[in-house]
Motif scaffolding. Structure first.
Motif, mmCIF file in Angstrom:
data_model
loop_
_atom_site.group_PDB
_atom_site.id
_atom_site.type_symbol
_atom_site.label_atom_id
_atom_site.label_comp_id
_atom_site.label_asym_id
_atom_site.label_seq_id
_atom_site.Cartn_x
_atom_site.Cartn_y
_atom_site.Cartn_z
ATOM 1 N N PHE A 111 1.127 -1.251 0.281
ATOM 2 C CA PHE A 111 0.009 0.228 0.375
ATOM 3 C C PHE A 111 1.201 1.524 0.282
ATOM 4 C CE2 PHE A 111 -2.659 -2.900 1.449
ATOM 5 C CZ PHE A 111 -4.023 -2.968 0.927
ATOM 6 N N THR A 112 0.020 2.740 -0.649
ATOM 7 C CA THR A 112 1.217 3.883 -0.459
ATOM 8 C C THR A 112 1.554 4.012 1.263
ATOM 9 O OG1 THR A 112 -1.326 4.607 -0.664
ATOM 10 C CG2 THR A 112 -0.082 4.484 -2.472
ATOM 11 N N ASN A 113 2.585 4.287 1.045
ATOM 12 C CA ASN A 113 3.542 4.572 1.894
ATOM 13 C C ASN A 113 3.457 3.809 3.240
ATOM 14 O OD1 ASN A 113 2.880 7.522 1.604
ATOM 15 N ND2 ASN A 113 0.948 7.761 2.057
ATOM 16 N N GLY A 114 3.378 2.916 3.009
ATOM 17 C CA GLY A 114 3.592 1.506 2.699
ATOM 18 C C GLY A 114 5.503 1.199 3.113
ATOM 19 N N PHE A 115 5.579 0.929 4.360
ATOM 20 C CA PHE A 115 7.109 0.731 4.630
ATOM 21 C C PHE A 115 7.470 -0.520 5.585
ATOM 22 C CE2 PHE A 115 11.389 0.400 7.453
ATOM 23 C CZ PHE A 115 12.274 0.843 7.167
ATOM 24 N N HIS A 116 8.017 -1.605 5.394
ATOM 25 C CA HIS A 116 7.729 -2.733 5.539
ATOM 26 C C HIS A 116 9.589 -3.389 5.537
ATOM 27 C CE1 HIS A 116 4.245 -3.740 4.515
ATOM 28 N NE2 HIS A 116 3.894 -2.570 3.762
ATOM 29 N N VAL B 99 -1.744 -9.820 0.231
ATOM 30 C CA VAL B 99 -1.572 -8.626 0.915
ATOM 31 C C VAL B 99 -0.517 -8.089 1.764
ATOM 32 C CG1 VAL B 99 -2.871 -6.626 1.507
ATOM 33 C CG2 VAL B 99 -3.528 -8.063 -0.543
ATOM 34 N N ILE B 100 -0.204 -7.227 1.324
ATOM 35 C CA ILE B 100 1.019 -7.224 3.241
ATOM 36 C C ILE B 100 0.150 -5.886 3.422
ATOM 37 C CG2 ILE B 100 3.453 -5.776 1.806
ATOM 38 C CD1 ILE B 100 4.909 -7.035 4.326
ATOM 39 N N VAL B 101 0.171 -5.538 5.133
ATOM 40 C CA VAL B 101 -0.626 -3.998 5.466
ATOM 41 C C VAL B 101 -0.135 -4.549 6.598
ATOM 42 C CG1 VAL B 101 -2.332 -5.056 5.672
ATOM 43 C CG2 VAL B 101 -2.372 -2.855 5.123
ATOM 44 N N GLU B 102 -0.032 -2.611 7.185
ATOM 45 C CA GLU B 102 0.356 -2.162 8.845
ATOM 46 C C GLU B 102 -0.771 -1.863 8.753
ATOM 47 O OE1 GLU B 102 4.190 0.209 8.230
ATOM 48 O OE2 GLU B 102 3.033 -0.263 6.221
ATOM 49 N N THR B 103 -1.490 -2.132 10.415
ATOM 50 C CA THR B 103 -3.053 -1.888 10.473
ATOM 51 C C THR B 103 -2.396 -0.127 10.804
ATOM 52 O OG1 THR B 103 -2.780 -2.013 12.524
ATOM 53 C CG2 THR B 103 -3.389 -3.766 11.358
ATOM 54 N N LEU C 139 13.043 -3.251 -9.480
ATOM 55 C CA LEU C 139 12.169 -3.843 -7.393
ATOM 56 C C LEU C 139 10.972 -4.380 -8.496
ATOM 57 C CD1 LEU C 139 12.504 -1.184 -5.229
ATOM 58 C CD2 LEU C 139 13.926 -3.079 -5.481
ATOM 59 N N ASN C 140 10.572 -5.604 -8.910
ATOM 60 C CA ASN C 140 9.305 -5.831 -9.299
ATOM 61 C C ASN C 140 8.638 -7.093 -7.988
ATOM 62 O OD1 ASN C 140 10.640 -4.928 -11.844
ATOM 63 N ND2 ASN C 140 12.334 -6.775 -11.662
ATOM 64 N N ASN C 141 7.320 -7.083 -8.731
ATOM 65 C CA ASN C 141 6.651 -8.157 -8.836
ATOM 66 C C ASN C 141 6.186 -8.037 -7.043
ATOM 67 O OD1 ASN C 141 7.625 -10.282 -10.066
ATOM 68 N ND2 ASN C 141 9.419 -10.905 -9.225
ATOM 69 N N VAL C 142 5.534 -6.415 -6.963
ATOM 70 C CA VAL C 142 4.314 -5.664 -6.524
ATOM 71 C C VAL C 142 4.097 -4.389 -6.674
ATOM 72 C CG1 VAL C 142 4.973 -4.158 -4.097
ATOM 73 C CG2 VAL C 142 6.573 -6.178 -4.267
ATOM 74 N N THR C 143 2.900 -4.550 -6.691
ATOM 75 C CA THR C 143 1.482 -3.600 -6.765
ATOM 76 C C THR C 143 1.455 -2.941 -5.283
ATOM 77 O OG1 THR C 143 0.651 -5.482 -9.107
ATOM 78 C CG2 THR C 143 -0.710 -3.501 -7.863
ATOM 79 N N PHE C 144 1.636 -1.655 -6.444
ATOM 80 C CA PHE C 144 0.770 -0.560 -4.930
ATOM 81 C C PHE C 144 -0.667 -0.463 -5.145
ATOM 82 C CE2 PHE C 144 5.445 -0.727 -4.319
ATOM 83 C CZ PHE C 144 5.477 -0.821 -2.919
ATOM 84 N N MET C 145 -1.193 -0.668 -3.985
ATOM 85 C CA MET C 145 -2.473 0.476 -3.517
ATOM 86 C C MET C 145 -3.045 1.356 -2.526
ATOM 87 S SD MET C 145 -4.469 -1.648 -5.684
ATOM 88 C CE MET C 145 -4.273 -2.869 -7.261
ATOM 89 N N PRO C 146 -4.054 1.986 -3.189
ATOM 90 C CA PRO C 146 -3.658 3.596 -1.951
ATOM 91 C C PRO C 146 -4.264 2.521 -0.775
ATOM 92 C CG PRO C 146 -6.001 3.280 -3.544
ATOM 93 C CD PRO C 146 -4.675 1.953 -4.110
ATOM 94 N N TYR C 147 -3.981 3.321 0.207
ATOM 95 C CA TYR C 147 -3.829 2.655 1.608
ATOM 96 C C TYR C 147 -5.042 3.229 1.648
ATOM 97 C CZ TYR C 147 -3.454 1.854 6.476
ATOM 98 O OH TYR C 147 -3.067 1.202 7.666
ATOM 99 N N TYR C 148 -5.689 3.150 3.319
ATOM 100 C CA TYR C 148 -7.036 3.940 3.793
ATOM 101 C C TYR C 148 -7.528 5.295 3.771
ATOM 102 C CZ TYR C 148 -10.420 5.233 6.997
ATOM 103 O OH TYR C 148 -12.152 5.330 8.325
ATOM 104 N N GLY C 149 -7.861 6.198 3.280
ATOM 105 C CA GLY C 149 -7.608 7.246 3.030
ATOM 106 C C GLY C 149 -7.482 7.868 2.160
#
Length: 431
Positions: A132-137, A199-203, A160-170
């Protein structure tokens, strides 16, 4: 020129914001070589939830060292590992009815993320991952591919391949359902989106600017993943281990991720330790298929087990975290309401909070610098460092917490009363 400037790489970062040499630390108190005292609102970027040199944890570590406990053991069985697993199961997994297997990875958070992504691809046979956008992993190649910030991505030196970004909440504003967008392109065979392995995400996006996902959004994301056979990975490296008031940040949403990554405050003492939790049926590793020389930090097992026994045997500590979080929220709202020069947004949950300034992204760094001069260590986060990030130890005393927040208020006032800084920020023009 100091030894650090002369010999250490230019890659160093935090020391540029806090240019002094620290010599002593206890709970939320720091002291430097000149005897200056500081309140710590950084907490090792979320690594020191239980404070610096927690005396009860220290006693257990000293006892272990003095009896010549096995420090390095690769992934061999040790008494320290056995106790950690027993305590973790009894105090954390069993009360939540979580059927997880535990994998000890290399000692850094990014290695846990690498292992989680690798496992998801192995289990599903797919390569693409949604982040997700603004994610840090993390910043190793697999994890930085799932990290949004170009500052870290540009340093990779390779595609940097094989990752697609989606918009985070808000991310698209309050009127945009970002998961509706994700679902639309997921269902459209002509969207160009390959069916993801995970899907990888930070709450809560800590480094991304203290962006807090709603309970409903997280529940909707879990349902979407289940409907399409996508594994849900929760990266709880910074906001797990009590930071949001529960041990896991996803508990209040009532979701059960397929995979969870933990690190930072897991060891409870600043010792390197990371792990991956996976639902039992996902444990499809072959022996040694993902390994690391330091995946068995027995000293960290000792402090981690003791911290869980001390702080997570009942709900008292969780309540204290939420009470302190309310103090932070209320004080930050007071600060924001008393400022007329710029619009400040208070955001956060538990004991991770931010004071965001969209119209003047450089302001938080000026506040951080002014706070350092007044005895407070506090960092910024977000795309343009536009968020002043409040991340004290969970064990900080209430009066010291309020003292630190008063320094934030004083620092903001000092910055906004300095014409030269205001001119630099473009808030006023010199005559």
């Amino acid at each position: 020129m100091t030894i650090f400037n002369r010999l250490e790489s230019n890659v160093r970062g935090y020391c540029r914001s806090f240019p002094t040499t620290f010599t002593k630390a206890q709970n939320a108190n720091l002291r430097d070589a000149e005897g200056n005292e500081f309140i710590d609102f950084l907490a090792g970027a979320g690594t020191l939830n239980y404070g610096h040199n927690n005396p009860k944890l220290k006693a257990k570590l000293i006892e272990f060292l003095e009896r010549d406990g096995m420090l390095h053991g690769l992934d061999m069985q040790t008494d320290a590992k056995a106790r950690f697993l027993e305590v973790f199961e009894k105090r954390i997994l069993s009360p939540l009815e979580l059927d997880y297997k535990v994998q000890f990875t290399g000692p850094t958070g990014t290695n846990a993320v690498e292992a989680a992504l690798k496992l998801a691809r192995k289990v599903t046979g797919r390569t693409n991952v949604i982040s997700f956008t603004n994610g840090f992993h993390g910043v190793s190649l697999g994890s930085v591919a799932a990290t949004g910030n170009s500052h870290f991505r540009d340093a990779a030196g390779t595609p940097l391949n094989n990752v697609t970004f989606m918009p985070y909440y808000g991310y698209m504003g309050s009127n945009m359902d970002t998961l509706e967008y994700f679902e639309t392109i997921l269902k459209d065979s002509s969207s160009g989106l390959d069916l993801p392995a995970a899907v990888i995400v930070e709450t809560v996006q800590g480094e991304g600017g203290v962006n807090v996902a709603s309970t409903e959004w997280l529940q909707q994301l879990e349902t979407l993943c289940q409907e399409h056979g996508i594994l849900l990975i929760i990266d709880d490296i910074q906001v797990g281990c009590g930071r949001t008031g529960n041990f896991f940040s996803f508990e209040k949403a009532g979701i059960v991720p397929d995979i969870v990554t933990l690190s930072k405050s897991l060891s409870a003492y600043g010792l390197p330790m990371s792990l991956v939790l996976m639902k039992s049926d996902l444990d499809q590793w072959e022996p040694g298929e993902h390994n690391g020389t330091f995946r068995g930090n027995n000293l960290a097992f000792v402090s981690a087990a003791e911290a869980i026994e001390l702080y997570w045997s009942d709900y008292r500590f969780a309540r204290e975290v939420l009470q302190k979080g309310a103090l932070i929220k209320n004080r930050l709202e007071e600060i924001a309401e008393n400022v007329n020069d710029v619009e400040l947004e208070v955001r956060g949950t538990g004991m991770i909070w931010g004071l965001a300034c969209q119209e003047c992204p450089a302001l938080p760094e000026k506040i951080s610098a002014a706070a350092f001069e007044r005895g407070l260590i506090i960092e910024t986060s977000g795309t343009d460092s536009h968020v002043l990030k409040i991340l004290p130890p969970l064990t900080i005393e209430d009066d010291q917490l309020l003292q630190g927040l008063d320094i934030v208020a004083d620092s903001l006032k000092a910055v906004l009363n300095d014409d030269s800084i205001l001119e630099e920020l473009g808030l006023v023009h010199a005559d």
